[in-house]
Write a protein that holds these residues in place. Structure first.
Motif, mmCIF file in Angstrom:
data_model
loop_
_atom_site.group_PDB
_atom_site.id
_atom_site.type_symbol
_atom_site.label_atom_id
_atom_site.label_comp_id
_atom_site.label_asym_id
_atom_site.label_seq_id
_atom_site.Cartn_x
_atom_site.Cartn_y
_atom_site.Cartn_z
ATOM 1 N N TYR A 14 0.832 -1.191 0.000
ATOM 2 C CA TYR A 14 0.000 0.000 0.000
ATOM 3 C C TYR A 14 0.870 1.246 0.000
ATOM 4 C CZ TYR A 14 -3.584 -3.341 1.413
ATOM 5 O OH TYR A 14 -4.431 -4.411 1.458
ATOM 6 N N THR A 16 3.188 4.414 -0.466
ATOM 7 C CA THR A 16 4.437 4.643 -1.191
ATOM 8 C C THR A 16 5.143 3.327 -1.512
ATOM 9 O OG1 THR A 16 5.572 4.982 0.924
ATOM 10 C CG2 THR A 16 4.778 6.942 -0.221
ATOM 11 N N GLN A 19 3.541 2.113 -4.677
ATOM 12 C CA GLN A 19 3.930 2.936 -5.820
ATOM 13 C C GLN A 19 5.359 2.627 -6.270
ATOM 14 O OE1 GLN A 19 3.215 6.912 -4.391
ATOM 15 N NE2 GLN A 19 1.102 6.411 -3.828
ATOM 16 N N GLU A 20 6.257 2.484 -5.304
ATOM 17 C CA GLU A 20 7.655 2.204 -5.636
ATOM 18 C C GLU A 20 7.808 0.819 -6.261
ATOM 19 O OE1 GLU A 20 11.724 3.021 -5.981
ATOM 20 O OE2 GLU A 20 10.011 4.334 -5.514
ATOM 21 N N VAL A 22 5.536 -0.892 -7.941
ATOM 22 C CA VAL A 22 4.978 -0.865 -9.305
ATOM 23 C C VAL A 22 5.959 -0.196 -10.255
ATOM 24 C CG1 VAL A 22 3.143 0.106 -10.738
ATOM 25 C CG2 VAL A 22 2.577 -0.977 -8.557
ATOM 26 N N LYS A 23 6.563 0.925 -9.823
ATOM 27 C CA LYS A 23 7.519 1.645 -10.666
ATOM 28 C C LYS A 23 8.703 0.753 -11.049
ATOM 29 C CE LYS A 23 8.519 5.788 -9.370
ATOM 30 N NZ LYS A 23 9.136 6.944 -8.651
ATOM 31 N N PRO A 29 -0.719 -2.960 -9.849
ATOM 32 C CA PRO A 29 -1.896 -2.466 -9.112
ATOM 33 C C PRO A 29 -2.999 -3.520 -9.112
ATOM 34 C CG PRO A 29 -1.149 -0.875 -10.752
ATOM 35 C CD PRO A 29 -0.412 -2.144 -11.026
ATOM 36 N N GLY A 33 -6.063 -0.118 -7.822
ATOM 37 C CA GLY A 33 -5.489 0.436 -6.605
ATOM 38 C C GLY A 33 -6.548 0.656 -5.533
ATOM 39 N N PRO A 34 -6.117 1.011 -4.294
ATOM 40 C CA PRO A 34 -4.801 1.506 -3.900
ATOM 41 C C PRO A 34 -3.764 0.417 -3.623
ATOM 42 C CG PRO A 34 -6.209 1.478 -1.988
ATOM 43 C CD PRO A 34 -7.058 1.027 -3.152
ATOM 44 N N ALA A 36 -1.339 -2.899 -4.334
ATOM 45 C CA ALA A 36 -0.600 -3.543 -5.416
ATOM 46 C C ALA A 36 -0.215 -4.936 -4.941
ATOM 47 C CB ALA A 36 0.644 -2.734 -5.778
ATOM 48 N N THR A 343 -3.458 4.639 1.972
ATOM 49 C CA THR A 343 -3.234 5.355 0.711
ATOM 50 C C THR A 343 -2.214 6.467 0.835
ATOM 51 O OG1 THR A 343 -5.099 6.854 1.145
ATOM 52 C CG2 THR A 343 -5.555 4.855 -0.112
#
Length: 344
Positions: A14, A16, A19-20, A22-23, A29, A33-34, A36, A343
């Motif tokens: 969840y 950051t 997000q990291e 996934v990047k 996701p 989302g939120p 992953a 989130t």
């Protein structure tokens, strides 16, 4: 759509961290989302690959993986996770039967639920508990019609879902301004329901149940309850789509307590991310059910709201989840706290 092949997401992240991951390609996701997911088990019939990193999923499974990632359509309801307030206009529902039999009281209760944070109201005039009396479509509409009309008069913006199995009631409710039809039989009870809804634009909720409310207990036998429920709901989705209902109008409900015992309900709750294989919004209705009482020892259904909230948040990783509950204020508060924690 081929629901013989399923992918079960795991290793949820969840905020950051998600997000990291996934990047960097370490996660994907889940349902927009939120959350992953970083691992996945590939399931073909009854054969499991075992959990593997998402980066290692073979090319032949990328279409299945894509279903897990896609954000579901709104299906006639407001965007984002929502609380759906239960408004039973019945004398015999297991938790609140008889409380809202008078239309004025039911309308006021619905207005209160909206003020407490309900994004959708689910209005029902027929109890589906085991042993409930059979109600004719005429009587069902006599119960809920004035409530639908009263709510639309006072709150034209209110999103109203109608909990019914009968096409006659569906047609009357939609003519009165209802937005969603919520059918516990997944359009199997009334042969006229699917042809009717194919001509409309409303959202449609398909719930998983085997048999009928009277016979469902004898059908609670599964090889793998989570996979079986997903595949059986998938079959109903295909039938609905082939019958003329656009996919973006459809959402699904795993039907906790319907042809499922407490152990099976818990197995489903643990593995709710499997429902992302269907590509639809998920409606979860666990409010005050027997399983909460069996776990907590609380005999009074009205005393099971804290347990309901704890069970309901299991659906929130699916992003567009709709949490169907009797007590809206507490669930709305739990939803806001969960979102703030997960989130950021």
């Amino acid at each position: 759509m081929n629901f013989r092949r399923l992918a079960e997401p795991a290793g949820l992240l969840y905020g950051t961290a998600a997000q990291e991951a996934v990047k960097r390609g370490w996660a994907r996701p889940l349902a927009g989302g939120p959350a992953a997911f970083s691992f996945v088990d590939l399931i073909e019939d009854q054969t499991h690959s075992g959990f593997m990193p998402v980066a290692d999923v073979p090319a032949g499974w990328q279409d299945v993986l894509a279903r897990l990632v896609a954000k579901p359509a709104s299906a006639g309801m407001p965007e984002g996770p929502q609380v759906m307030g239960i408004l039973n206009v019945t004398p015999d529902s297991f938790s609140d039967g008889g409380q809202h039999r008078e239309a004025d009281r039911a309308v006021q209760a619905g207005l209160t639920q909206l003020s407490e944070g309900a994004g959708v109201l689910d209005i029902g005039g027929e109890s589906t508990r085991p042993g409930a009396a059979v109600v004719t479509p005429e009587e069902e509409w006599q119960r809920i019609g004035p409530v639908v009309q009263g709510l639309k008069q006072q709150r034209p913006d209110a999103v109203l879902s109608i909990d019914t199995r009968n096409s006659q009631v569906m047609a009357q409710a939609l003519a009165a301004g209802a937005d969603v039809i919520n059918d516990v039989s997944a359009l199997t009870h009334d042969p006229e329901a699917l042809p009717l809804l194919a001509t409309k634009r409303c959202g449609v909720v398909l719930m998983h149940m085997r048999g009928t409310p009277t016979t469902m207990a004898q059908h609670a036998v599964y090889e793998d309850v989570a996979c079986d429920v997903v595949r059986e709901l998938g079959a109903r989705l295909i039938t609905a789509i082939d019958g003329g209902i656009a996919p973006e109008r459809l959402s699904v409900d795993p039907g906790l307590g319907f042809a499922k015992n407490t152990a099976q309900n818990l197995a489903l709750l643990r593995r709710l991310p499997l429902l992302a294989n269907l590509g639809c919004r998920v409606v979860l209705g666990v409010s005050r059910k027997r399983m909460i009482g069996e776990i907590t020892g609380e005999q009074d259904p009205a005393g099971r709201d804290a347990g309901t909230q704890a069970a309901s948040v299991a659906a929130l990783p699916l992003g567009q989840s709709v949490l169907r509950v009797h007590a809206v204020a507490g669930m709305a508060q739990a939803l806001r706290v969960w979102q703030r924690v997960h989130t950021r």
